[in-house]
Design a protein around this motif. Structure first.
Motif, PDB file in Angstrom:
ATOM      1  N   GLY A  26       0.598 -54.237 -29.175  1.00 35.80           N
ATOM      2  CA  GLY A  26      -0.174 -54.167 -27.932  1.00 35.80           C
ATOM      3  C   GLY A  26       0.565 -53.401 -26.851  1.00 35.80           C
ATOM      4  N   VAL A  27       1.864 -53.606 -26.766  1.00 34.92           N
ATOM      5  CA  VAL A  27       2.662 -52.881 -25.768  1.00 34.92           C
ATOM      6  C   VAL A  27       2.713 -51.396 -26.101  1.00 34.92           C
ATOM      7  CG1 VAL A  27       4.974 -52.651 -24.780  1.00 34.92           C
ATOM      8  CG2 VAL A  27       4.010 -54.914 -25.163  1.00 34.92           C
ATOM      9  N   GLY A  38      14.794 -44.940 -10.369  1.00 38.08           N
ATOM     10  CA  GLY A  38      14.985 -46.391 -10.320  1.00 38.08           C
ATOM     11  C   GLY A  38      13.720 -47.149 -10.668  1.00 38.08           C
ATOM     12  N   ALA A  39      12.580 -46.666 -10.185  1.00 38.28           N
ATOM     13  CA  ALA A  39      11.311 -47.320 -10.512  1.00 38.28           C
ATOM     14  C   ALA A  39      11.036 -47.232 -12.006  1.00 38.28           C
ATOM     15  CB  ALA A  39      10.181 -46.674  -9.709  1.00 38.28           C
ATOM     16  N   MET A  40      11.315 -46.102 -12.613  1.00 37.24           N
ATOM     17  CA  MET A  40      11.088 -45.946 -14.051  1.00 37.24           C
ATOM     18  C   MET A  40      12.019 -46.853 -14.852  1.00 37.24           C
ATOM     19  SD  MET A  40       9.307 -44.718 -16.368  1.00 37.24           S
ATOM     20  CE  MET A  40       8.399 -43.357 -15.734  1.00 37.24           C
ATOM     21  N   VAL A  41      13.265 -46.967 -14.422  1.00 39.90           N
ATOM     22  CA  VAL A  41      14.214 -47.843 -15.119  1.00 39.90           C
ATOM     23  C   VAL A  41      13.762 -49.298 -15.029  1.00 39.90           C
ATOM     24  CG1 VAL A  41      16.577 -48.757 -15.020  1.00 39.90           C
ATOM     25  CG2 VAL A  41      16.182 -46.302 -14.896  1.00 39.90           C
ATOM     26  N   LEU A  42      13.314 -49.728 -13.848  1.00 35.65           N
ATOM     27  CA  LEU A  42      12.841 -51.101 -13.687  1.00 35.65           C
ATOM     28  C   LEU A  42      11.613 -51.381 -14.545  1.00 35.65           C
ATOM     29  CD1 LEU A  42      13.315 -51.738  -9.877  1.00 35.65           C
ATOM     30  CD2 LEU A  42      14.517 -52.833 -11.760  1.00 35.65           C
ATOM     31  N   VAL A  47      11.831 -56.489 -21.720  1.00 38.89           N
ATOM     32  CA  VAL A  47      12.036 -57.935 -21.643  1.00 38.89           C
ATOM     33  C   VAL A  47      10.776 -58.698 -22.023  1.00 38.89           C
ATOM     34  CG1 VAL A  47      12.448 -59.809 -19.994  1.00 38.89           C
ATOM     35  CG2 VAL A  47      13.912 -57.816 -19.989  1.00 38.89           C
ATOM     36  N   THR A  48       9.620 -58.221 -21.603  1.00 38.37           N
ATOM     37  CA  THR A  48       8.394 -58.960 -21.902  1.00 38.37           C
ATOM     38  C   THR A  48       7.848 -58.684 -23.292  1.00 38.37           C
ATOM     39  OG1 THR A  48       7.059 -57.236 -20.849  1.00 38.37           O
ATOM     40  CG2 THR A  48       7.687 -59.121 -19.499  1.00 38.37           C
TER      41      THR A  48
END
Length: 119
Positions: free
Chosen positions: A85-86, A57-61, A68-69
């Protein structure tokens, strides 16, 4: 003789007090969460399946946050500098670079590309 717009209502200092209360509440809550981890580590045991689901769940978030960003919606511009940059940040994160190095490298990559005219 033109009419002047009305002055905005500024209140009597209540906004400042609410801001201070909010900051104190968030500070105390953050401290409580940070304290709870080490304090409860030996008292609470999660089933292995629950631990695995929390990790996934943490990885999915985090993946959703990056997605999104990365894509600037609403600006009408979709350049190459921000996604580059990402990507740099992602590569450094996978290689387990320190967080400060990841952030500075991503920002520097985006800034350098924009300085060179790549938007």
């Amino acid at each position: 003789m033109g009419a002047h717009p009305p002055e905005p209502y500024r209140g009597k200092g209540g906004g400042t007090m609410m801001l201070a209360i909010g900051m104190v509440a968030l500070s105390l809550g953050t401290y409580a969460f940070r304290w709870a981890g080490p304090a409860l580590r030996d008292r609470i045991r999660f089933p292995e399946r629950a631990v695995r689901l929390l990790e996934i769940g943490a990885m999915v978030l985090l993946t959703a946050l990056v997605a999104v960003t990365t894509i600037p919606t609403g600006t009408g511009k979709f350049g190459f500098a921000l996604p580059a940059g990402v990507i740099v940040a992602g590569v450094l994160a996978v290689r387990k670079a320190p967080m400060l190095v990841v952030i500075v490298a991503a920002a520097a990559t985006t800034a350098a590309l924009r300085l060179c005219g790549v938007s």
